[in-house]
Write a protein that holds these residues in place. Structure first.
Motif, PDB file in Angstrom:
ATOM      1  N   ASN A  90       0.842  -1.203   0.000  1.00  0.00           N
ATOM      2  CA  ASN A  90       0.000   0.000   0.000  1.00  0.00           C
ATOM      3  C   ASN A  90       0.878   1.254   0.000  1.00  0.00           C
ATOM      4  O   ASN A  90       0.621   2.208  -0.734  1.00  0.00           O
ATOM      5  CB  ASN A  90      -0.944  -0.006   1.204  1.00  0.00           C
ATOM      6  N   GLU A  91       1.916   1.234   0.807  1.00  0.00           N
ATOM      7  CA  GLU A  91       2.841   2.368   0.844  1.00  0.00           C
ATOM      8  C   GLU A  91       3.543   2.533  -0.508  1.00  0.00           C
ATOM      9  O   GLU A  91       3.755   3.652  -0.973  1.00  0.00           O
ATOM     10  CB  GLU A  91       3.875   2.181   1.960  1.00  0.00           C
ATOM     11  N   GLU A  92       3.868   1.426  -1.159  1.00  0.00           N
ATOM     12  CA  GLU A  92       4.488   1.478  -2.487  1.00  0.00           C
ATOM     13  C   GLU A  92       3.534   2.151  -3.489  1.00  0.00           C
ATOM     14  O   GLU A  92       3.957   2.997  -4.285  1.00  0.00           O
ATOM     15  CB  GLU A  92       4.824   0.064  -2.963  1.00  0.00           C
ATOM     16  N   MET A  93       2.260   1.806  -3.418  1.00  0.00           N
ATOM     17  CA  MET A  93       1.265   2.389  -4.324  1.00  0.00           C
ATOM     18  C   MET A  93       1.129   3.898  -4.077  1.00  0.00           C
ATOM     19  O   MET A  93       1.081   4.683  -5.020  1.00  0.00           O
ATOM     20  CB  MET A  93      -0.091   1.703  -4.107  1.00  0.00           C
ATOM     21  N   ILE A  94       1.098   4.312  -2.823  1.00  0.00           N
ATOM     22  CA  ILE A  94       1.001   5.736  -2.476  1.00  0.00           C
ATOM     23  C   ILE A  94       2.244   6.478  -2.960  1.00  0.00           C
ATOM     24  O   ILE A  94       2.149   7.571  -3.520  1.00  0.00           O
ATOM     25  CB  ILE A  94       0.790   5.906  -0.957  1.00  0.00           C
ATOM     26  N   ASN A  95       3.401   5.880  -2.776  1.00  0.00           N
ATOM     27  CA  ASN A  95       4.660   6.498  -3.210  1.00  0.00           C
ATOM     28  C   ASN A  95       4.668   6.679  -4.729  1.00  0.00           C
ATOM     29  O   ASN A  95       5.026   7.750  -5.228  1.00  0.00           O
ATOM     30  CB  ASN A  95       5.843   5.635  -2.758  1.00  0.00           C
ATOM     31  N   GLU A  96       4.266   5.652  -5.464  1.00  0.00           N
ATOM     32  CA  GLU A  96       4.239   5.736  -6.930  1.00  0.00           C
ATOM     33  C   GLU A  96       3.250   6.798  -7.405  1.00  0.00           C
ATOM     34  O   GLU A  96       3.516   7.515  -8.364  1.00  0.00           O
ATOM     35  CB  GLU A  96       3.901   4.373  -7.544  1.00  0.00           C
ATOM     36  N   SER A  97       2.141   6.928  -6.701  1.00  0.00           N
ATOM     37  CA  SER A  97       1.144   7.945  -7.046  1.00  0.00           C
ATOM     38  C   SER A  97       1.717   9.341  -6.841  1.00  0.00           C
ATOM     39  O   SER A  97       1.544  10.231  -7.683  1.00  0.00           O
ATOM     40  CB  SER A  97      -0.107   7.747  -6.188  1.00  0.00           C
TER      41      SER A  97
END
Length: 156
Positions: free
Chosen positions: A54-61
């Motif tokens: 989830n943190e990876e997805m937020i970072n990529e966003s």
């Protein structure tokens, strides 16, 4: 045509630095957390793995958002003209309804920080202020449909 993001040189530099951090250090930290979480076994019931993904997805966003803002940045100089409100001015207002004085800095959307009274030039208050002069009363069209009037007391 892509949306322009108005910002100061300082704001642009900070956005570039934040992007660099997210693409390097933050991405490495998240990748390591995912690697460690995979070692805990069954991914279907692995809260650490889910949190890291989830943190990876937020970072990529955030990376995509910053890349877009940097690509479409319009660097503006802060105004030294205090005869009327411009980008970069510090404006002191008086709200007669609340009987209080408040000071805002008018900046671009990437540099806006309501907690520090830095408002975007594109926000309702920013739009109402730009071009107004000291002593003017301007109407702010708030998003909730409530309009209010403030008086410009000082422009720096």
């Amino acid at each position: 045509m892509a949306e322009e993001f108005i910002m100061t040189q300082k704001g642009y530099d900070e956005a570039v630095e934040r992007l660099r951090y997210l693409q390097t250090e933050k991405k490495r930290e998240i990748t390591e957390r995912i690697k460690v979480a995979r070692g805990f076994g069954d991914l279907s019931e692995n809260a650490e793995y889910d949190a890291a993904k989830n943190e990876e997805m937020i970072n990529e966003s955030e990376i995509r958002e910053l890349e877009n803002k940097i690509k479409n940045a319009k660097i503006m100089e802060e105004s030294t003209d205090n005869s009327k409100v411009h980008f970069g001015n510090v404006v002191t207002l008086f709200d007669h309804d609340l009987e209080e004085e408040i000071t805002y800095t008018v900046m671009g959307s990437t540099e806006a920080d309501p907690d520090k009274n830095i408002v975007s030039i594109d926000s309702p208050i920013g739009q109402a202020l730009v071009g107004a002069r000291c002593g003017d009363k301007v109407t702010v069209h708030a998003p909730n449909g409530f309009d209010y009037v403030v008086e410009i007391r000082n422009i720096k």
